[in-house]
Each structure stands twice: as C-alpha cells, then as structure tokens.
Design a protein around this motif. Sequence first.
Motif, short mmCIF file in Angstrom:
data_model
loop_
_atom_site.label_atom_id
_atom_site.label_comp_id
_atom_site.label_asym_id
_atom_site.label_seq_id
_atom_site.Cartn_x
_atom_site.Cartn_y
_atom_site.Cartn_z
N ALA A 194 4.90 -9.07 23.62
CA ALA A 194 3.86 -8.26 24.26
C ALA A 194 4.50 -7.27 25.22
O ALA A 194 5.62 -7.49 25.70
CB ALA A 194 2.91 -9.18 25.01
N LEU A 195 3.78 -6.19 25.52
CA LEU A 195 4.29 -5.21 26.48
C LEU A 195 3.97 -5.63 27.91
O LEU A 195 4.74 -5.39 28.82
CB LEU A 195 3.66 -3.84 26.21
CG LEU A 195 3.91 -3.25 24.82
CD1 LEU A 195 3.08 -1.98 24.62
CD2 LEU A 195 5.39 -2.94 24.63
N LEU A 205 -4.82 -7.29 22.76
CA LEU A 205 -4.95 -8.73 23.03
C LEU A 205 -4.29 -9.56 21.93
O LEU A 205 -3.69 -10.60 22.21
CB LEU A 205 -6.43 -9.09 23.16
CG LEU A 205 -7.03 -9.05 24.57
CD1 LEU A 205 -6.75 -7.75 25.30
CD2 LEU A 205 -8.54 -9.32 24.55
N ALA A 206 -4.38 -9.10 20.69
CA ALA A 206 -3.75 -9.84 19.59
C ALA A 206 -2.25 -10.00 19.84
O ALA A 206 -1.66 -11.04 19.53
CB ALA A 206 -3.98 -9.11 18.26
N CYS A 207 -1.64 -8.99 20.42
CA CYS A 207 -0.19 -9.01 20.67
C CYS A 207 0.19 -9.76 21.94
O CYS A 207 1.38 -9.86 22.26
CB CYS A 207 0.35 -7.59 20.75
SG CYS A 207 0.26 -6.70 19.19
N ALA A 257 1.56 -16.66 26.06
CA ALA A 257 2.18 -17.95 25.71
C ALA A 257 1.32 -18.75 24.73
O ALA A 257 1.80 -19.70 24.11
CB ALA A 257 2.43 -18.76 26.98
N MET A 258 0.06 -18.39 24.60
CA MET A 258 -0.78 -19.07 23.59
C MET A 258 -0.27 -18.70 22.20
O MET A 258 0.36 -17.65 22.02
CB MET A 258 -2.24 -18.59 23.73
CG MET A 258 -2.97 -19.18 24.91
SD MET A 258 -4.53 -18.32 25.23
CE MET A 258 -5.49 -18.82 23.82
N SER A 259 -0.55 -19.52 21.22
CA SER A 259 -0.13 -19.13 19.87
C SER A 259 -1.01 -17.96 19.40
O SER A 259 -2.15 -17.80 19.85
CB SER A 259 -0.26 -20.31 18.91
OG SER A 259 -1.62 -20.50 18.57
N GLY A 260 -0.44 -17.18 18.51
CA GLY A 260 -1.21 -16.05 17.97
C GLY A 260 -2.49 -16.52 17.31
O GLY A 260 -3.53 -15.86 17.37
N TYR A 309 1.53 -1.83 20.39
CA TYR A 309 1.15 -2.76 21.47
C TYR A 309 2.15 -3.91 21.61
O TYR A 309 1.84 -4.94 22.19
CB TYR A 309 -0.26 -3.32 21.23
CG TYR A 309 -1.34 -2.34 21.62
CD1 TYR A 309 -1.67 -2.15 22.96
CD2 TYR A 309 -2.01 -1.59 20.67
CE1 TYR A 309 -2.65 -1.25 23.33
CE2 TYR A 309 -2.99 -0.68 21.02
CZ TYR A 309 -3.31 -0.51 22.35
OH TYR A 309 -4.27 0.39 22.73
N SER A 310 3.34 -3.72 21.04
CA SER A 310 4.36 -4.77 21.15
C SER A 310 5.73 -4.11 21.13
O SER A 310 5.86 -2.93 20.81
CB SER A 310 4.23 -5.76 19.98
OG SER A 310 4.40 -5.08 18.76
#
Length: 486
Positions: free
Chosen positions: A144-145, A169-171, A64-67, A469-470
């Motif tokens: 995200a997965l 983590l980026a995703c 939920a955090m911004s990328g 990863y997404s």
Amino acid sequence: MTYPTQPTASHFIDGQYVEDTNGPEIPVIYPATGAVIGKVHAATPEIVELALASAKRAQKDWAAMSGTERGRILRRAADIMRERNHVLSVLETWDTGKPLSETTVADATSAADALEYFGGLAGSLTGEHIPLAGGDFVYTSREALGVCVGIGAWNYPTQIAAWKGAPALACGNTMVFKPSEATPLCALKVAEILSEAGAPPGVYNVVQGLGNVGAALVQDPRVAKVSLTGSVPTGRKVYAMAAQNMKHATMELGGKSPLIIFDDADLDSAVSGAILGNFYSTGQVCSNGTRVFVQKGIKDAFLARMAERMGKAVIGDPMDMATTIGPMVSERQLEIVENYIRIGQEEGARLVAGGKRIGNEGFFIEPTLFADVTDDMTIAREEIFGPVLSVLDFDTEEEVMARANATEFGLAAGVFTNDLTRAHRVSAGFEAGTCYINTYNLAPVEAPFGGVKASGVGRENSKEAIKHYSQVKSVYVAMNPCEAPF
Ligand code: NAD
C-alpha cells in the motif's frame, strides 16, 4: 433537508458523522429549482487534522488484514449500495440535478461495480518470484502507499467517491475524500455504507470544502498519493503540489474529444453515439465527444436526423422517470454554457437546434446543435461542459485524423464506420486514452479509463488502477555467502 437517507452532518471521520459549524457554510442547491435544500460546513483546519490523523492511524492495521478480508468488506458495501440503489439515486439527483432515469442506472450502480470488482481483486494482489544465478532470487511484494487523498468533480459524486475509494482500499490504503463543493452529499453515503459494511474507523473519511481544503489535504506530509477528478487548470495546480513531495498522483481531467463519423457508418447508430457523447448528464461528462467530425457525404442527413432525435428529448423534472435531460448543475455552469453558445454564434457557427435557457426556475438549457463549426472557433477548442454539440465537416481520413489530434487534450475519441480496418487504424492513430468504435462514453469498471496529454496522468478502473494505488518492493535474497572485492 427533507429527503430520505440524508447525511446527518458535514463530514464523516473515524467511522462517524462529525460537525464543526465554525467552517464556512456551503449551501446545497437543487439544480432543478434553484432552492437551497440544505447546507454543509467546509472543513476547518481542525477537521482536516482529525481526518488525516484518523486515516493515518487506521492505515497500518487495514493493510495488515488479508486482501480477502478487505475485499469482503468492499463487496458487502457493494451489496448494500445495490439494495439502496433507489434512495441513493434520488440523493444523486438532489445533489446534481441529473434525471432519475440516469442516476438509477449510472451512479450508485457504477459505485457498486467498483466496490465489487476491486473487492474481488483484493485477495489476488501478489508479487513475483525472480530466479537469479547461483540460486539467489528476488521476490517482490505489492505494498500500500499509505494515506490517499481523493478530490472529486461535481458530475458523478457517488461514482467518483467509489472509483477512487475502492481500489485505494483494496490495496490497503486509507482515504480522505473531498467532494466538490457543488455536490457535497453523495460521498458521505459512500463513507457511511463502507463503515456499515465493516470498514474500520478511519479507513474512508469524507471532508467538505472548496479548493483550499483540497490543497491543505494534498500538501500534508502524511499523504502519500492524490487522485483528482477535475479541470485541467486545477490539475496543473494539484499535480505541482504533489510533485513538491514526490507524491503519487492520478489526474482525471477535462477533454475536447473528437468523434469521427465516416459516410459508411450506420447513421442512426452514429446519431445515438453523438447523443450519448454530448447530451447524457446534460453534457457534463469529461469524455464527451464534443467535436463531431462528419464526412461531407452524410452531413445533411446527419444534421437532419440529429435535430429530429433532439426533438424527442424530454426536458424537465429530474424526478420524473420519463425525463431524459435535467438541468445544469449550477447557475454558474449554466452561464458558462450560455456564454459559449453566444460566442459560437458570434464566431459564425450555424445554430441548428436549441441554444436557449428554459424557464426561470432551475438551471435548464436546451440541448444545442451547431453546424459549420471550424477548428479555430472557440467552441471547437475549449471544453464547454454542457449540452453543446459541434459538427465539423471533413473530406478524408488523413485530414480528419490530423485535425482530431490537434488539441492539448487527449481524454477520449470515437469513430463510427463499417470499415473494419479503418476503425482499428483510426483508433490506433487517436492521441487519446479511451477510444470507442461504433459506440461512445461507456466506462465499465473492467476497462482502464483515463487520458493522455493535458487530460491526465494515470488510469482509473481495471487492474491498471491497482498499479496507481500500490508500489512494488523488491527483496534480494542471497543463498550463498556474501562476497566483497577486499
Ligand atoms: P474543478 O477543477 O473546478 O474542481 C475539481 C475539484 O478540485 C473540486 O473538488 C474542487 O474543490 C477542487 N479544487 C479546486 N482547486 C483546488 C486546489 N487548488 N487544490 C486542491 N483541490 C482543488 O472541476 P469541476 O468544475 O468540479 O469539474 C468539471 C471538470 O472536471 C471538467 O473539466 C471535467 O472534464 C472534469 N472531469 C474529469 C473526469 C475524468 O475522469 N477525466 C470526470 C469528471 C469530470
């Protein structure tokens, strides 16, 4: 343990080091001496549960955090890794035995590259707007997965932990990472640094253990994706387990890659490529070009120059910056390599250089050069994962391409030639995921890396890794009343 930056417990879960001495002991062995320099405990079922529950708990808020916010944390972790490159490199050398001259430039630095690159991409992960008839439209979002499991091999413990963790983590995923039991230390530092950089508890966890711990992680219903770096036999098992519950999977597996040297190639450059593709990290690199096809016209010159250059290798204390070849990672791996060298000689390959174990302390072996190797020999068919270079002769491009591709593997391939069109034609013909023209074994984070055929599924690094990863969600938006046939 008596070295700097030592991890303080076996596992890193929910933002802190965690110990559970009920888990079987795993000795940490320094490959240069064979001495036990520490120990960790394999994860008990309670530890596995703690890690997965923590990763699951943390995932929604992290996604939920911004990328941009997530990316900032990854980039901060990259900065910390670079500041501590020396101590992290020393730790990598303790863990693997690879010479400090290598670990200083190829491990924490590569991990930092991945954290920086995917940190930079995190804020740019967007979907598409797809216009449709009547003003309707579809928009897509990249989601995200969920909880991802990473399982590592022992040759690049810091790099593998970050190559999997950074894109995950980026995703917006969280990760539970299990390092190889042979090199348990470095991933703990990746977790510690991510936490220090601001990753919330549970976002990146590390648990120790052998294959059974890996299998327990892969099979847990909370896990959405598994990424393995390991051998083909392990890949088959892990991929099958993932398939049982339709989990996403990335498989970075083994290889027996061809490196083709045409007689118009720059000889010294080709010899350098073959050295990088066979002896870096004492030959323990998955993408190594271990089948070196040399066109008959330059065979003798190639063998002579290669033997001469191999004589300049500095084998010894990995902590000495002058050393260019360290020990094998373990006694077991040393024995595997010695066995292949014996089989090579028995099957009629000509030993040109090396081939012998060095000293009684540590797991050192001479870099080894075989000539007159034929396609049917065991050393030309099976992955050795040690410093053994096999030279095979060839006459024509057509012949060598058929032979180069006649393998179940397809990780990497290389060609040395000064003929521009031939270089591209040969690369197009290779059945391999990663190809090199007039160089070998580079793996920059900006470029996709991975194999075809039995060497793997999926890609690491580059924008390609984001896809693994997404997942994409499509949202259909109607701008008019909904109509039905009755
Ligand atoms: P391995 O297959 O023995 O082990 C890899 C990891 O899998 C370890 O962490 C191990 O504990 C775990 N594991 C073993 N059995 C498992 C199971 N049933 N379920 C879940 N996890 C399990 O490989 P290794 O000896 O550590 O590494 C060498 C191999 O890795 C070579 O084949 C090499 O080519 C390959 N490799 C590939 C890449 C790549 O990017 N393609 C990179 C490095 C190494």
